[in-house]
Motif scaffolding. Structure first.
Motif, PDB file in Angstrom:
ATOM      1  N   GLY A 178       0.804  -1.211   0.000  1.00 23.92           N
ATOM      2  CA  GLY A 178       0.000   0.000   0.000  1.00 23.92           C
ATOM      3  C   GLY A 178       0.839   1.263   0.000  1.00 23.92           C
ATOM      4  N   LEU A 179       2.027   1.173  -0.608  1.00 19.68           N
ATOM      5  CA  LEU A 179       2.945   2.313  -0.639  1.00 19.68           C
ATOM      6  C   LEU A 179       2.993   2.905  -2.048  1.00 19.68           C
ATOM      7  CD1 LEU A 179       5.823   0.769   1.513  1.00 19.68           C
ATOM      8  CD2 LEU A 179       4.233   2.593   2.179  1.00 19.68           C
ATOM      9  N   PRO A 180       3.418   4.162  -2.175  1.00 16.03           N
ATOM     10  CA  PRO A 180       3.443   4.809  -3.490  1.00 16.03           C
ATOM     11  C   PRO A 180       4.420   4.123  -4.445  1.00 16.03           C
ATOM     12  CG  PRO A 180       3.607   6.436  -1.737  1.00 16.03           C
ATOM     13  CD  PRO A 180       3.784   5.098  -1.090  1.00 16.03           C
ATOM     14  N   TYR A 181       4.047   4.110  -5.713  1.00 14.95           N
ATOM     15  CA  TYR A 181       4.952   3.633  -6.747  1.00 14.95           C
ATOM     16  C   TYR A 181       6.067   4.656  -6.968  1.00 14.95           C
ATOM     17  CZ  TYR A 181       1.301   0.288  -8.091  1.00 14.95           C
ATOM     18  OH  TYR A 181       0.380  -0.707  -8.112  1.00 14.95           O
ATOM     19  N   LEU A 182       7.138   4.179  -7.585  1.00 14.40           N
ATOM     20  CA  LEU A 182       8.261   5.037  -7.949  1.00 14.40           C
ATOM     21  C   LEU A 182       8.251   5.205  -9.468  1.00 14.40           C
ATOM     22  CD1 LEU A 182      10.798   6.454  -6.771  1.00 14.40           C
ATOM     23  CD2 LEU A 182      12.032   4.315  -7.171  1.00 14.40           C
ATOM     24  N   SER A 183       8.362   6.422  -9.946  1.00  7.76           N
ATOM     25  CA  SER A 183       8.265   6.678 -11.384  1.00  7.76           C
ATOM     26  C   SER A 183       9.636   6.980 -11.992  1.00  7.76           C
ATOM     27  CB  SER A 183       7.339   7.861 -11.648  1.00  7.76           C
ATOM     28  OG  SER A 183       7.949   9.072 -11.229  1.00  7.76           O
ATOM     29  N   PRO A 184       9.805   6.704 -13.290  1.00 15.24           N
ATOM     30  CA  PRO A 184      11.057   7.046 -13.963  1.00 15.24           C
ATOM     31  C   PRO A 184      11.454   8.511 -13.839  1.00 15.24           C
ATOM     32  CG  PRO A 184       9.832   5.512 -15.312  1.00 15.24           C
ATOM     33  CD  PRO A 184       8.926   5.904 -14.171  1.00 15.24           C
ATOM     34  N   PRO A 185      10.527   9.484 -13.952  1.00 17.49           N
ATOM     35  CA  PRO A 185      10.941  10.874 -13.768  1.00 17.49           C
ATOM     36  C   PRO A 185      11.526  11.146 -12.381  1.00 17.49           C
ATOM     37  CG  PRO A 185       8.856  10.812 -14.917  1.00 17.49           C
ATOM     38  CD  PRO A 185       9.135   9.409 -14.472  1.00 17.49           C
ATOM     39  N   GLU A 186      11.001  10.496 -11.361  1.00 21.03           N
ATOM     40  CA  GLU A 186      11.562  10.661 -10.020  1.00 21.03           C
ATOM     41  C   GLU A 186      12.997  10.138  -9.960  1.00 21.03           C
ATOM     42  OE1 GLU A 186       8.567   9.980  -6.549  1.00 21.03           O
ATOM     43  OE2 GLU A 186       7.935   8.682  -8.199  1.00 21.03           O
TER      44      GLU A 186
END
Length: 236
Positions: free
Chosen positions: A84-92
């Motif tokens: 239930g944690l936020p995903y990590l994105s390529p822009p980040e």
């Protein structure tokens, strides 16, 4: 800006130790180095992860950054969803690497598992982050039987995305290699269409920091900041 991504052709093949060797050689040459681990999985809060291991081996001069941590040892997208944690994105990932590159001579971005492991529900991968920076991707491969197919597929995926692959490093060269491992020394560059640039010995991660840093240049080619390595020869 000098940012290199380091991806394995699979998991548990010596990627973290290879990153530590790259960092150790760069620090030994007087360069400032940062290691970025976008997604650390399978490690509880407060426990040391891959970044801590790199710094233990390569030295405290290395800057270490971790962007996201998920408790279960799964692919980042799966681990994030289950926790239930936020995903990590390529822009980040690209933004973090760019900020580190503004203050360091070399930034090493260590992936999680293989190149196309999913980071979010949309299917974003480490390759997408590398594309945002037009950064090269060094491949870390296994030594033995089965590695040629995994290496060829990963290299093909890089080419399809317009990403450069400077070479391949065997992340855990066995103390007693079998025939397949010996033959793969010649066959891995063919499968990757890129040179073999290093052999990190099995068990290197068990060395003390000073011992690791002294030995690391002998595992990597000059293109990776090493002093060159010798190809072992088998009876086959």
């Amino acid at each position: 800006m000098t940012v290199w991504f380091v991806s394995g052709t699979g998991t548990e093949i010596g990627k973290t130790v290879t990153v530590a060797a790259l960092a150790a050689c760069a620090v030994g040459a007087g360069r400032s180095v940062a290691v970025l681990k976008p997604a650390q999985t399978g490690v509880a809060p407060g426990e040391p992860g891959d970044v801590a291991e790199v710094r233990r081996l390569a030295g405290d001069a290395v800057t270490g950054v971790e962007l996201a941590r998920y408790p279960e040892p799964l692919a980042p997208e799966t681990a994030a969803r289950r926790a239930g944690l936020p995903y990590l994105s390529p822009p980040e990932i690209a933004e973090a690497a760019g900020k580190l590159a503004a203050e360091h001579d070399l930034v090493l971005v260590e992936g999680a598992g293989g190149l196309l492991v999913r980071f979010d529900a949309a299917g974003a991968t480490l390759a997408d982050a590398a594309r945002l920076l037009d950064a090269p991707v060094l491949l870390v491969a296994a030594a033995g039987l089965g590695t040629l197919n995994a290496t060829a597929l990963t290299a093909e995926a890089l080419r399809a995305r317009g990403l450069a692959c400077p070479g391949v490093v065997v992340g855990s060269w066995p103390a007693v290699p079998d025939l397949a491992a010996y033959c793969n020394l010649a066959d891995l560059p063919v499968s990757a269409r890129a040179p073999l640039l290093g052999l990190v010995p099995q068990g290197a991660g068990a060395l003390t920091g000073p011992g690791f840093r002294a030995a690391a240049p002998g595992w990597l080619a000059p293109e990776l900041g090493g002093g060159g390595f010798s190809l072992p020869h088998g009876d086959g």
